[in-house]
Design a protein around this motif. Structure first.
Motif, mmCIF file in Angstrom:
data_model
loop_
_atom_site.group_PDB
_atom_site.id
_atom_site.type_symbol
_atom_site.label_atom_id
_atom_site.label_comp_id
_atom_site.label_asym_id
_atom_site.label_seq_id
_atom_site.Cartn_x
_atom_site.Cartn_y
_atom_site.Cartn_z
ATOM 1 N N GLN A 103 0.845 -1.200 0.000
ATOM 2 C CA GLN A 103 0.000 0.000 0.000
ATOM 3 C C GLN A 103 0.875 1.243 0.000
ATOM 4 O O GLN A 103 1.925 1.286 0.639
ATOM 5 C CB GLN A 103 -0.901 0.020 1.241
ATOM 6 N N VAL A 104 0.432 2.218 -0.748
ATOM 7 C CA VAL A 104 1.103 3.521 -0.800
ATOM 8 C C VAL A 104 0.061 4.596 -0.519
ATOM 9 O O VAL A 104 -1.027 4.578 -1.092
ATOM 10 C CB VAL A 104 1.752 3.771 -2.176
ATOM 11 N N GLN A 105 0.382 5.513 0.371
ATOM 12 C CA GLN A 105 -0.513 6.628 0.657
ATOM 13 C C GLN A 105 0.111 7.906 0.088
ATOM 14 O O GLN A 105 1.323 8.130 0.211
ATOM 15 C CB GLN A 105 -0.729 6.792 2.165
ATOM 16 N N LEU A 106 -0.733 8.721 -0.526
ATOM 17 C CA LEU A 106 -0.283 9.963 -1.150
ATOM 18 C C LEU A 106 -1.107 11.135 -0.646
ATOM 19 O O LEU A 106 -2.337 11.030 -0.530
ATOM 20 C CB LEU A 106 -0.427 9.865 -2.673
ATOM 21 N N VAL A 107 -0.433 12.236 -0.354
ATOM 22 C CA VAL A 107 -1.125 13.442 0.073
ATOM 23 C C VAL A 107 -0.516 14.638 -0.649
ATOM 24 O O VAL A 107 0.697 14.866 -0.556
ATOM 25 C CB VAL A 107 -1.022 13.660 1.595
ATOM 26 N N GLU A 108 -1.357 15.378 -1.353
ATOM 27 C CA GLU A 108 -0.895 16.569 -2.060
ATOM 28 C C GLU A 108 -1.006 17.812 -1.173
ATOM 29 O O GLU A 108 -1.838 17.863 -0.268
ATOM 30 C CB GLU A 108 -1.729 16.815 -3.330
ATOM 31 N N SER A 161 3.242 19.748 -4.023
ATOM 32 C CA SER A 161 4.053 18.657 -3.483
ATOM 33 C C SER A 161 3.170 17.457 -3.182
ATOM 34 O O SER A 161 2.000 17.617 -2.830
ATOM 35 C CB SER A 161 4.784 19.104 -2.215
ATOM 36 N N CYS A 162 3.739 16.275 -3.310
ATOM 37 C CA CYS A 162 3.037 15.028 -3.019
ATOM 38 C C CYS A 162 3.930 14.204 -2.107
ATOM 39 O O CYS A 162 5.036 13.813 -2.494
ATOM 40 C CB CYS A 162 2.738 14.278 -4.307
ATOM 41 N N LEU A 163 3.436 13.974 -0.902
ATOM 42 C CA LEU A 163 4.183 13.173 0.075
ATOM 43 C C LEU A 163 3.704 11.732 0.009
ATOM 44 O O LEU A 163 2.503 11.470 0.132
ATOM 45 C CB LEU A 163 3.983 13.739 1.478
ATOM 46 N N ARG A 220 11.558 15.220 -8.027
ATOM 47 C CA ARG A 220 11.332 14.431 -6.816
ATOM 48 C C ARG A 220 12.475 14.634 -5.852
ATOM 49 O O ARG A 220 13.602 14.937 -6.247
ATOM 50 C CB ARG A 220 11.141 12.965 -7.157
ATOM 51 N N ASP A 221 12.156 14.457 -4.593
ATOM 52 C CA ASP A 221 13.136 14.545 -3.509
ATOM 53 C C ASP A 221 13.050 13.229 -2.754
ATOM 54 O O ASP A 221 12.160 13.040 -1.918
ATOM 55 C CB ASP A 221 12.809 15.740 -2.606
ATOM 56 N N ASP A 222 13.962 12.316 -3.053
ATOM 57 C CA ASP A 222 13.902 10.992 -2.449
ATOM 58 C C ASP A 222 14.119 11.039 -0.938
ATOM 59 O O ASP A 222 13.572 10.213 -0.208
ATOM 60 C CB ASP A 222 14.941 10.077 -3.099
ATOM 61 N N ALA A 223 14.880 11.997 -0.483
ATOM 62 C CA ALA A 223 15.137 12.101 0.961
ATOM 63 C C ALA A 223 13.857 12.454 1.727
ATOM 64 O O ALA A 223 13.703 12.093 2.886
ATOM 65 C CB ALA A 223 16.207 13.135 1.227
ATOM 66 N N ASN A 256 10.742 11.843 0.303
ATOM 67 C CA ASN A 256 9.656 11.023 -0.272
ATOM 68 C C ASN A 256 8.579 11.886 -0.916
ATOM 69 O O ASN A 256 7.376 11.634 -0.755
ATOM 70 C CB ASN A 256 9.021 10.127 0.798
ATOM 71 N N THR A 257 9.005 12.909 -1.610
ATOM 72 C CA THR A 257 8.057 13.813 -2.243
ATOM 73 C C THR A 257 8.297 13.903 -3.752
ATOM 74 O O THR A 257 9.417 13.751 -4.233
ATOM 75 C CB THR A 257 8.125 15.230 -1.659
ATOM 76 N N VAL A 258 7.222 14.156 -4.449
ATOM 77 C CA VAL A 258 7.253 14.488 -5.870
ATOM 78 C C VAL A 258 6.621 15.864 -6.004
ATOM 79 O O VAL A 258 5.557 16.113 -5.428
ATOM 80 C CB VAL A 258 6.484 13.465 -6.713
ATOM 81 N N ASN A 259 7.285 16.726 -6.718
ATOM 82 C CA ASN A 259 6.831 18.110 -6.815
ATOM 83 C C ASN A 259 6.445 18.472 -8.246
ATOM 84 O O ASN A 259 6.911 17.861 -9.204
ATOM 85 C CB ASN A 259 7.946 19.054 -6.349
ATOM 86 N N LEU A 260 5.587 19.472 -8.343
ATOM 87 C CA LEU A 260 5.225 20.012 -9.648
ATOM 88 C C LEU A 260 5.351 21.526 -9.554
ATOM 89 O O LEU A 260 4.544 22.175 -8.880
ATOM 90 C CB LEU A 260 3.808 19.619 -10.060
#
Length: 116
Positions: free
Chosen positions: A1-6, A21-23, A71-74, A76-80
């Motif tokens: 399972q993966v949880q995502l929050v923008e 940002s998406c955590l 993305r910032d792997d440290a 755990n975020t993906v940004n736009l």
């Protein structure tokens, strides 16, 4: 399972910028691709930007040159990063992740409104 929050949505004037940002949390080691989609009222959900786990990016023609996915792997975020925003960019923006086993996960979405 993966949880995502923008986060990061809001109201901005045309020509302005916003950073979404998406955590991600949970089984993040299974993630193989990340993307941002958007859905405007009365329209189908559309792909905005996509990044593979190897870092290859793709953009829709409508945002190419204005939006940047990163993305910032440290963290755990993906940004736009969205620049030169237009009224037609108004939509709910959704974070999307796909795992190695082709399971799809979506965030709840964040509203972006661009006033003209």
């Amino acid at each position: 399972q993966v949880q995502l929050v923008e986060s990061g949505g809001g109201l901005v004037q045309a020509g302005g910028s916003l950073r979404l940002s998406c955590l991600a949390s949970g089984n993040i080691f299974s993630i193989s691709a990340m993307a941002w989609y958007r859905q405007a009222p009365g329209k189908p959900r559309e792909l905005v930007a996509h990044m593979s786990i190897s870092g290859i990016t793709n953009y829709s023609d409508s945002v190419k040159g204005r939006f940047t996915i990163s993305r910032d792997d440290a963290k755990n975020t993906v940004n736009l990063q969205m620049s030169d925003l237009k009224a037609e960019d108004t939509a709910v923006y959704y974070c999307y992740h796909q795992t190695q086993h082709k399971f799809d996960y979506w965030g709840p979405g964040t509203q972006v409104t661009v006033s003209s």
